[in-house]
Design an enzyme around this catalytic site. Sequence first.
Site, PDB file in Angstrom:
ATOM      1  N   GLU A   1       0.825  -1.197   0.000  1.00  0.00           N
ATOM      2  CA  GLU A   1       0.000   0.000   0.000  1.00  0.00           C
ATOM      3  C   GLU A   1       0.864   1.253   0.000  1.00  0.00           C
ATOM      4  OE1 GLU A   1      -4.079  -1.385   2.074  1.00  0.00           O
ATOM      5  OE2 GLU A   1      -2.448  -1.021   3.460  1.00  0.00           O
TER       6      GLU A   1
ATOM      7  N   CYS B   1       3.599   8.588   0.877  1.00  0.00           N
ATOM      8  CA  CYS B   1       4.207   7.633   1.801  1.00  0.00           C
ATOM      9  C   CYS B   1       4.278   6.282   1.089  1.00  0.00           C
ATOM     10  CB  CYS B   1       3.302   7.577   3.031  1.00  0.00           C
ATOM     11  SG  CYS B   1       3.752   6.341   4.228  1.00  0.00           S
TER      12      CYS B   1
ATOM     13  N   CYS C   1       6.638  -7.013   6.921  1.00  0.00           N
ATOM     14  CA  CYS C   1       7.779  -6.487   7.669  1.00  0.00           C
ATOM     15  C   CYS C   1       8.209  -7.522   8.698  1.00  0.00           C
ATOM     16  CB  CYS C   1       7.394  -5.195   8.378  1.00  0.00           C
ATOM     17  SG  CYS C   1       8.784  -4.360   9.190  1.00  0.00           S
TER      18      CYS C   1
ATOM     19  N   CYS D   1       7.190  -4.901  15.470  1.00  0.00           N
ATOM     20  CA  CYS D   1       6.799  -3.891  16.459  1.00  0.00           C
ATOM     21  C   CYS D   1       5.378  -4.203  16.935  1.00  0.00           C
ATOM     22  CB  CYS D   1       6.858  -2.490  15.854  1.00  0.00           C
ATOM     23  SG  CYS D   1       8.519  -2.020  15.329  1.00  0.00           S
TER      24      CYS D   1
ATOM     25  N   CYS E   1       2.095  -2.239  15.491  1.00  0.00           N
ATOM     26  CA  CYS E   1       1.978  -1.983  14.053  1.00  0.00           C
ATOM     27  C   CYS E   1       1.289  -3.145  13.333  1.00  0.00           C
ATOM     28  CB  CYS E   1       3.370  -1.749  13.471  1.00  0.00           C
ATOM     29  SG  CYS E   1       3.359  -1.482  11.688  1.00  0.00           S
TER      30      CYS E   1
ATOM     31  N   GLY F   1       6.969  -1.974   5.730  1.00  0.00           N
ATOM     32  CA  GLY F   1       8.337  -2.469   5.656  1.00  0.00           C
ATOM     33  C   GLY F   1       9.366  -1.602   6.342  1.00  0.00           C
ATOM     34  N   GLU F   2      10.547  -2.171   6.533  1.00  0.00           N
ATOM     35  CA  GLU F   2      11.673  -1.449   7.129  1.00  0.00           C
ATOM     36  C   GLU F   2      12.668  -1.165   5.999  1.00  0.00           C
ATOM     37  OE1 GLU F   2      12.875   0.148   9.792  1.00  0.00           O
ATOM     38  OE2 GLU F   2      14.708   0.274   8.614  1.00  0.00           O
TER      39      GLU F   2
ATOM     40  N   SER G   1      12.505   6.592   6.987  1.00  0.00           N
ATOM     41  CA  SER G   1      12.195   6.347   8.399  1.00  0.00           C
ATOM     42  C   SER G   1      12.616   4.934   8.765  1.00  0.00           C
ATOM     43  CB  SER G   1      10.685   6.522   8.612  1.00  0.00           C
ATOM     44  OG  SER G   1      10.341   6.235   9.946  1.00  0.00           O
TER      45      SER G   1
ATOM     46  N   SER H   1      11.997   5.979  14.304  1.00  0.00           N
ATOM     47  CA  SER H   1      10.830   5.620  15.100  1.00  0.00           C
ATOM     48  C   SER H   1      11.325   5.277  16.499  1.00  0.00           C
ATOM     49  CB  SER H   1      10.101   4.432  14.467  1.00  0.00           C
ATOM     50  OG  SER H   1       9.644   4.800  13.194  1.00  0.00           O
ATOM     51  N   LEU H   2      11.230   6.235  17.379  1.00  0.00           N
ATOM     52  CA  LEU H   2      11.844   6.076  18.702  1.00  0.00           C
ATOM     53  C   LEU H   2      10.855   5.429  19.673  1.00  0.00           C
ATOM     54  CD1 LEU H   2      14.567   6.746  20.022  1.00  0.00           C
ATOM     55  CD2 LEU H   2      13.541   8.869  20.841  1.00  0.00           C
ATOM     56  N   ASN H   3       9.776   6.123  19.933  1.00  0.00           N
ATOM     57  CA  ASN H   3       8.625   5.560  20.657  1.00  0.00           C
ATOM     58  C   ASN H   3       8.819   5.265  22.134  1.00  0.00           C
ATOM     59  OD1 ASN H   3       7.164   5.716  18.278  1.00  0.00           O
ATOM     60  ND2 ASN H   3       7.689   3.651  17.645  1.00  0.00           N
TER      61      ASN H   3
ATOM     62  N   ASN I   1      -2.537   4.907  16.969  1.00  0.00           N
ATOM     63  CA  ASN I   1      -3.740   4.507  16.227  1.00  0.00           C
ATOM     64  C   ASN I   1      -4.122   3.117  16.688  1.00  0.00           C
ATOM     65  OD1 ASN I   1      -4.062   6.775  14.399  1.00  0.00           O
ATOM     66  ND2 ASN I   1      -2.125   6.099  13.510  1.00  0.00           N
TER      67      ASN I   1
ATOM     68  N   CYS J   1      -0.753   5.893  10.199  1.00  0.00           N
ATOM     69  CA  CYS J   1       0.484   5.222  10.609  1.00  0.00           C
ATOM     70  C   CYS J   1       0.181   3.896  11.275  1.00  0.00           C
ATOM     71  CB  CYS J   1       1.238   6.050  11.635  1.00  0.00           C
ATOM     72  SG  CYS J   1       1.734   7.643  11.087  1.00  0.00           S
TER      73      CYS J   1
HETATM   74  N1  SAH Z   1       9.947   0.576   9.494  1.00  0.00           N
HETATM   75  C1  SAH Z   1      10.077   2.004   9.371  1.00  0.00           C
HETATM   76  C2  SAH Z   1       9.064   2.584   8.442  1.00  0.00           C
HETATM   77  C3  SAH Z   1       7.627   2.428   8.879  1.00  0.00           C
HETATM   78  S1  SAH Z   1       7.153   3.975   9.398  1.00  0.00           S
HETATM   79  C4  SAH Z   1      10.045   2.623  10.746  1.00  0.00           C
HETATM   80  O1  SAH Z   1       9.874   1.899  11.715  1.00  0.00           O
HETATM   81  O2  SAH Z   1      10.263   3.822  10.870  1.00  0.00           O
HETATM   82  C5  SAH Z   1       5.754   3.680  10.256  1.00  0.00           C
HETATM   83  C6  SAH Z   1       5.613   4.714  11.335  1.00  0.00           C
HETATM   84  O3  SAH Z   1       4.326   4.512  11.879  1.00  0.00           O
HETATM   85  C7  SAH Z   1       6.613   4.497  12.461  1.00  0.00           C
HETATM   86  O4  SAH Z   1       7.096   5.722  12.923  1.00  0.00           O
HETATM   87  C8  SAH Z   1       5.802   3.822  13.533  1.00  0.00           C
HETATM   88  O5  SAH Z   1       6.298   4.121  14.811  1.00  0.00           O
HETATM   89  C9  SAH Z   1       4.424   4.426  13.266  1.00  0.00           C
HETATM   90  N2  SAH Z   1       3.359   3.535  13.722  1.00  0.00           N
HETATM   91  C10 SAH Z   1       3.303   2.210  13.591  1.00  0.00           C
HETATM   92  N3  SAH Z   1       2.178   1.720  14.153  1.00  0.00           N
HETATM   93  C11 SAH Z   1       1.512   2.796  14.646  1.00  0.00           C
HETATM   94  C12 SAH Z   1       0.274   2.959  15.321  1.00  0.00           C
HETATM   95  N4  SAH Z   1      -0.502   1.923  15.639  1.00  0.00           N
HETATM   96  N5  SAH Z   1      -0.091   4.208  15.658  1.00  0.00           N
HETATM   97  C13 SAH Z   1       0.668   5.275  15.339  1.00  0.00           C
HETATM   98  N6  SAH Z   1       1.832   5.174  14.694  1.00  0.00           N
HETATM   99  C14 SAH Z   1       2.259   3.947  14.354  1.00  0.00           C
END
Ligand code: SAH
Length: 345
Positions: A91, A104, A111, A115, A118, A160-161, A192, A214-216, A290, A333
């Site tokens: 997508e 995007c 992937c 995580c 996701c 994907g990463e 990213s 993507s720190l989180n 989300n 996201c």
């Molecule tokens: N693999 C790469 C590219 C994917 S980016 C990466 O990890 O950066 C996808 C972005 O969406 C990431 O920043 C991730 O933290 C965010 N994301 C994934 N699941 C999410 C969710 N349920 N709610 C909000 N953001 C989310």
Amino acid sequence: MKADLKGLDTREIEAWAVRLGLEAYRGRQIRHWLLGRLADSFEEMTDIPKSIRVLLEDNANISHLEQVKALVSTDGTRKYLFKLNDGHFIESVLIPERDHWTLCISSQAGCAMDCRFCLTARQGLKRDLEASEIIEQVIQIKRSMDNGGRVTNIVFMGMGEPLANYDAVVKAIRNLVSEDGLNFSHRKITLSTCGLVPRMTKLGKDITVNLAISLNAADDKTRSFLMPINSRYPLKTLLSACRDFPLPNRRMITFEYILIKGVNDRDEDALKLVSLLKGLRAKINLIPLNPLPGLDMSPSSMESILNFQGILLKNHFTAIIRKSKGADILAACGQLSGAISESES
Ligand code: SAH
């Protein structure tokens, strides 16, 4: 096998043309038709003699992705579902901003990073995309736009990463920025990553591109809980690679931070984040989680999000609250999963 031209860089397409008995510049000319002028057939390449066009037909494919579906959100976000030649789905999401469009794109089908929050993770890795499949998302969407295809920004934030599919992604970025390719400024492209540290370091040496992490979470325990990759490359290693990353002029690294109720949204988390990022040219995007089906976590309240942002601002960081767009069509996201639509195709 016929050559797949959209994945070739300048030197490769020149070499390919020479192997066919043509002059090298013909390679660049074909590339400009395919990537710069979005040509869909050799037929259209009118400044190339007919005899050469026939030769090209016989020796090359103009690859396509099959567009299975396009959905439009109430906020204008558009989600495109593409089917790959071997039946996997990816997508891409086109996001309207005030005065520009951000696209995007996906770098893998599925992937492997797993995580917790996701949706793409749940299907596991199906396969890496080819460079041409990455580029093709941009080409097909540009072609379908009614504003003449003016995509201004490209973000590798789809499925994907990207750094796990390093060679194809770097090749795709080279074709995106090349003058006889899609001619994007490298300032408009953001990759990213969840933090594959050795490849981040290599990326900085190989090309110029904006980096998002993507720190989180701001401590290893929480981050490893949310993102298994953290056990391999913990925060100290990750942040040190960020400090060494060669940024384009005056650019900042973007840190994406999903806010999850009771998991990473307390005052002390914000303060840890402040000390983690101290001295870095950092911009922080705060994204309320989300929700996904079956996920035992929920987004932080608006009050805690504002409070979290306040602490970052007070400490002189740029911190922006990003409400994900396109949630009504599962385009926000973390909500991308071609698998959902497989039954419909
Ligand atoms: N693999 C790469 C590219 C994917 S980016 C990466 O990890 O950066 C996808 C972005 O969406 C990431 O920043 C991730 O933290 C965010 N994301 C994934 N699941 C999410 C969710 N349920 N709610 C909000 N953001 C989310």
